[in-house]
Design a protein around this motif. Structure first.
Motif, PDB file in Angstrom:
ATOM      1  N   GLN A 142       0.821  -1.206   0.000  1.00  0.00           N
ATOM      2  CA  GLN A 142       0.000   0.000   0.000  1.00  0.00           C
ATOM      3  C   GLN A 142       0.857   1.258   0.000  1.00  0.00           C
ATOM      4  OE1 GLN A 142      -3.729  -0.148   2.483  1.00  0.00           O
ATOM      5  NE2 GLN A 142      -2.801  -2.029   3.247  1.00  0.00           N
ATOM      6  N   ILE A 143       1.949   1.242   0.756  1.00  0.00           N
ATOM      7  CA  ILE A 143       2.853   2.395   0.776  1.00  0.00           C
ATOM      8  C   ILE A 143       3.444   2.626  -0.613  1.00  0.00           C
ATOM      9  CG2 ILE A 143       5.033   3.303   1.702  1.00  0.00           C
ATOM     10  CD1 ILE A 143       4.372   1.769   4.303  1.00  0.00           C
ATOM     11  N   HIS A 144       3.846   1.539  -1.262  1.00  0.00           N
ATOM     12  CA  HIS A 144       4.397   1.656  -2.618  1.00  0.00           C
ATOM     13  C   HIS A 144       3.358   2.240  -3.578  1.00  0.00           C
ATOM     14  CE1 HIS A 144       6.341   0.735  -6.406  1.00  0.00           C
ATOM     15  NE2 HIS A 144       5.286   0.030  -6.759  1.00  0.00           N
ATOM     16  N   LYS A 145       2.136   1.748  -3.475  1.00  0.00           N
ATOM     17  CA  LYS A 145       1.075   2.204  -4.369  1.00  0.00           C
ATOM     18  C   LYS A 145       0.772   3.685  -4.164  1.00  0.00           C
ATOM     19  CE  LYS A 145      -3.742   1.251  -5.652  1.00  0.00           C
ATOM     20  NZ  LYS A 145      -4.934   0.395  -5.373  1.00  0.00           N
ATOM     21  N   LYS A 146       0.788   4.133  -2.902  1.00  0.00           N
ATOM     22  CA  LYS A 146       0.411   5.508  -2.591  1.00  0.00           C
ATOM     23  C   LYS A 146       1.553   6.508  -2.782  1.00  0.00           C
ATOM     24  CE  LYS A 146      -3.807   4.588  -1.048  1.00  0.00           C
ATOM     25  NZ  LYS A 146      -5.040   5.145  -1.669  1.00  0.00           N
ATOM     26  N   THR A 147       2.792   6.069  -2.679  1.00  0.00           N
ATOM     27  CA  THR A 147       3.924   6.999  -2.731  1.00  0.00           C
ATOM     28  C   THR A 147       4.845   6.796  -3.924  1.00  0.00           C
ATOM     29  OG1 THR A 147       5.441   5.606  -1.429  1.00  0.00           O
ATOM     30  CG2 THR A 147       3.937   7.055  -0.202  1.00  0.00           C
ATOM     31  N   GLY A 148       4.789   5.609  -4.521  1.00  0.00           N
ATOM     32  CA  GLY A 148       5.723   5.299  -5.591  1.00  0.00           C
ATOM     33  C   GLY A 148       7.092   4.886  -5.093  1.00  0.00           C
ATOM     34  N   ARG A 149       7.281   4.858  -3.782  1.00  0.00           N
ATOM     35  CA  ARG A 149       8.568   4.437  -3.224  1.00  0.00           C
ATOM     36  C   ARG A 149       8.793   2.947  -3.459  1.00  0.00           C
ATOM     37  NH1 ARG A 149      11.178   7.545   0.878  1.00  0.00           N
ATOM     38  NH2 ARG A 149      10.012   9.427   1.461  1.00  0.00           N
ATOM     39  N   ARG A 150      10.022   2.565  -3.661  1.00  0.00           N
ATOM     40  CA  ARG A 150      10.393   1.162  -3.578  1.00  0.00           C
ATOM     41  C   ARG A 150      10.388   0.811  -2.090  1.00  0.00           C
ATOM     42  NH1 ARG A 150      16.261  -1.536  -5.157  1.00  0.00           N
ATOM     43  NH2 ARG A 150      15.605  -3.712  -4.971  1.00  0.00           N
ATOM     44  N   VAL A 151       9.672  -0.236  -1.707  1.00  0.00           N
ATOM     45  CA  VAL A 151       9.543  -0.605  -0.296  1.00  0.00           C
ATOM     46  C   VAL A 151      10.035  -2.032  -0.114  1.00  0.00           C
ATOM     47  CG1 VAL A 151       7.987  -0.797   1.678  1.00  0.00           C
ATOM     48  CG2 VAL A 151       7.522   0.907  -0.109  1.00  0.00           C
ATOM     49  N   LEU A 152      10.945  -2.217   0.839  1.00  0.00           N
ATOM     50  CA  LEU A 152      11.508  -3.532   1.110  1.00  0.00           C
ATOM     51  C   LEU A 152      11.366  -3.860   2.582  1.00  0.00           C
ATOM     52  CD1 LEU A 152      13.811  -1.837  -0.853  1.00  0.00           C
ATOM     53  CD2 LEU A 152      14.319  -4.225  -1.301  1.00  0.00           C
ATOM     54  N   THR A 153      11.078  -5.134   2.865  1.00  0.00           N
ATOM     55  CA  THR A 153      11.011  -5.611   4.242  1.00  0.00           C
ATOM     56  C   THR A 153      12.126  -6.624   4.457  1.00  0.00           C
ATOM     57  OG1 THR A 153       9.440  -7.344   3.609  1.00  0.00           O
ATOM     58  CG2 THR A 153       8.518  -5.244   4.359  1.00  0.00           C
ATOM     59  N   VAL A 154      12.643  -6.682   5.666  1.00  0.00           N
ATOM     60  CA  VAL A 154      13.792  -7.547   5.936  1.00  0.00           C
ATOM     61  C   VAL A 154      13.584  -8.279   7.254  1.00  0.00           C
ATOM     62  CG1 VAL A 154      15.042  -5.630   7.019  1.00  0.00           C
ATOM     63  CG2 VAL A 154      16.318  -7.597   6.150  1.00  0.00           C
ATOM     64  N   ASP A 155      14.017  -9.542   7.312  1.00  0.00           N
ATOM     65  CA  ASP A 155      13.942 -10.320   8.546  1.00  0.00           C
ATOM     66  C   ASP A 155      15.148 -10.028   9.428  1.00  0.00           C
ATOM     67  OD1 ASP A 155      11.560 -11.791   8.184  1.00  0.00           O
ATOM     68  OD2 ASP A 155      12.586 -13.233   6.884  1.00  0.00           O
ATOM     69  N   GLU A 202      -5.844   3.592   9.591  1.00  0.00           N
ATOM     70  CA  GLU A 202      -5.494   4.805  10.328  1.00  0.00           C
ATOM     71  C   GLU A 202      -3.978   4.992  10.380  1.00  0.00           C
ATOM     72  OE1 GLU A 202      -9.435   3.275  11.904  1.00  0.00           O
ATOM     73  OE2 GLU A 202      -7.519   2.424  11.249  1.00  0.00           O
ATOM     74  N   PHE A 203      -3.249   3.895  10.529  1.00  0.00           N
ATOM     75  CA  PHE A 203      -1.785   3.968  10.538  1.00  0.00           C
ATOM     76  C   PHE A 203      -1.274   4.469   9.197  1.00  0.00           C
ATOM     77  CE2 PHE A 203       2.307   1.908   9.580  1.00  0.00           C
ATOM     78  CZ  PHE A 203       3.088   2.438  10.599  1.00  0.00           C
ATOM     79  N   LEU A 204      -1.796   3.918   8.116  1.00  0.00           N
ATOM     80  CA  LEU A 204      -1.360   4.320   6.781  1.00  0.00           C
ATOM     81  C   LEU A 204      -1.630   5.806   6.555  1.00  0.00           C
ATOM     82  CD1 LEU A 204      -0.187   3.259   4.098  1.00  0.00           C
ATOM     83  CD2 LEU A 204      -2.536   2.895   3.338  1.00  0.00           C
ATOM     84  N   ASN A 205      -2.799   6.274   6.951  1.00  0.00           N
ATOM     85  CA  ASN A 205      -3.132   7.688   6.779  1.00  0.00           C
ATOM     86  C   ASN A 205      -2.245   8.591   7.630  1.00  0.00           C
ATOM     87  OD1 ASN A 205      -5.188   7.171   4.934  1.00  0.00           O
ATOM     88  ND2 ASN A 205      -6.764   7.009   6.521  1.00  0.00           N
TER      89      ASN A 205
END
Length: 274
Positions: A29-42, A263-266
């Motif tokens: 959702q963050i990628h869709k709304k901002t266009g940022r490349r978003v990565l998650t890491v363990d 709410e967090f996303l907003n």
């Protein structure tokens, strides 16, 4: 949002007993709304990362995340970082270390403070990890069961000590069946995490080579029903994060992003779009 603007990649660090998969939906959702490349890491001892005997914020932040940014995916030299709980403190450590090597564009810290609280194993606080360690370690796995049956059996055992079904479901995401041996058990290294928790994870120690502050934009997002970014910490937080702004999500506890995702996303989107 200016569609022509280039935003730095956003790296997300999960919290204790979580994994990068906890953030998959939010990252999309963050990628869709901002266009940022978003990565998650363990984090180490979590998810698909290797199990080790040692854990600390300098190791997870300055060593592993820095390597991930510069070498593994060659994200650097400019990135943004967001972290929840343990991941938030990992993000803090990275933002204050190696500032000449890794430039952190902006920081989002989710429901954790750099101000250490006294550790009380008898606390009823929802982040009393000693309670959860005890619960997870006492789960038994019947290897004759299918993984779906074993998960229900584990949930029944956890329900005796953890009444919150959503929290149990989150913890049970750490179950796995080994691809080769077919053995059912915990994916996380519970013993390693537990051994390091009180001395290295429940408190954050800023090392001598740590720059005393992060001068860039920083957003601290707390759950309104949580106790992990108390108002009394604001002044001390601003000593290390002088540009810090604070937002609280109504009706959310420690797991802000999963309890109140919309709410967090907003709350974070305006900051990430700046």
């Amino acid at each position: 949002m200016d569609s022509n603007r280039h935003f730095s990649p956003l790296l997300i660090c999960h919290g204790m007993l979580g994994s990068r998969h906890n953030w998959t939906s939010m990252a999309k959702q963050i990628h869709k709304k901002t266009g940022r490349r978003v990565l998650t890491v363990d984090a180490r001892n979590h998810g698909d990362s290797p199990h080790t005997d040692t854990m600390s914020y300098p190791l997870m932040g300055s060593s592993e995340i820095k390597y991930f940014i510069l070498k593994d995916l060659k994200l650097g030299p400019v990135v943004s970082i967001m972290g929840h709980s343990m991941g938030g403190r990992t993000a803090m450590m990275l933002s204050m270390l190696e500032q000449q090597i890794v430039k952190i564009d902006r920081v989002v810290i989710v429901d954790i403070s750099p101000v250490n609280q006294k550790f009380d194993v008898t606390s009823s606080n929802e982040w009393n990890m000693e309670h959860y360690f005890h619960c997870l370690k006492n789960v038994t796995f019947d290897q004759s069961m299918k993984i779906s049956e074993a998960r229900k059996f584990a949930d029944t055992q956890l329900s005796l000590r953890i009444p919150d079904a959503a929290l149990r479901s989150w913890l049970l995401m750490n179950m796995r069946q080994d691809f080769k041996t077919r053995e059912i058990g915990w994916r996380i290294n519970i013993d390693g995490i537990h051994a390091a928790f009180k001395s290295e994870i429940a408190t954050i120690k800023f090392t001598e080579n740590c720059v005393p502050l992060y001068p860039g934009p920083s957003l601290f997002v707390g759950g309104a029903d949580s106790e992990y970014i108390p108002l009394s910490d604001h002044e001390e937080i601003r000593e290390r994060f002088p540009e810090a702004i604070f937002k609280y999500v109504p009706g959310a506890g420690h797991w802000v992003h999963s309890q109140k995702p919309a709410e967090f996303l907003n709350t974070i989107l305006p900051f990430l779009k700046e």
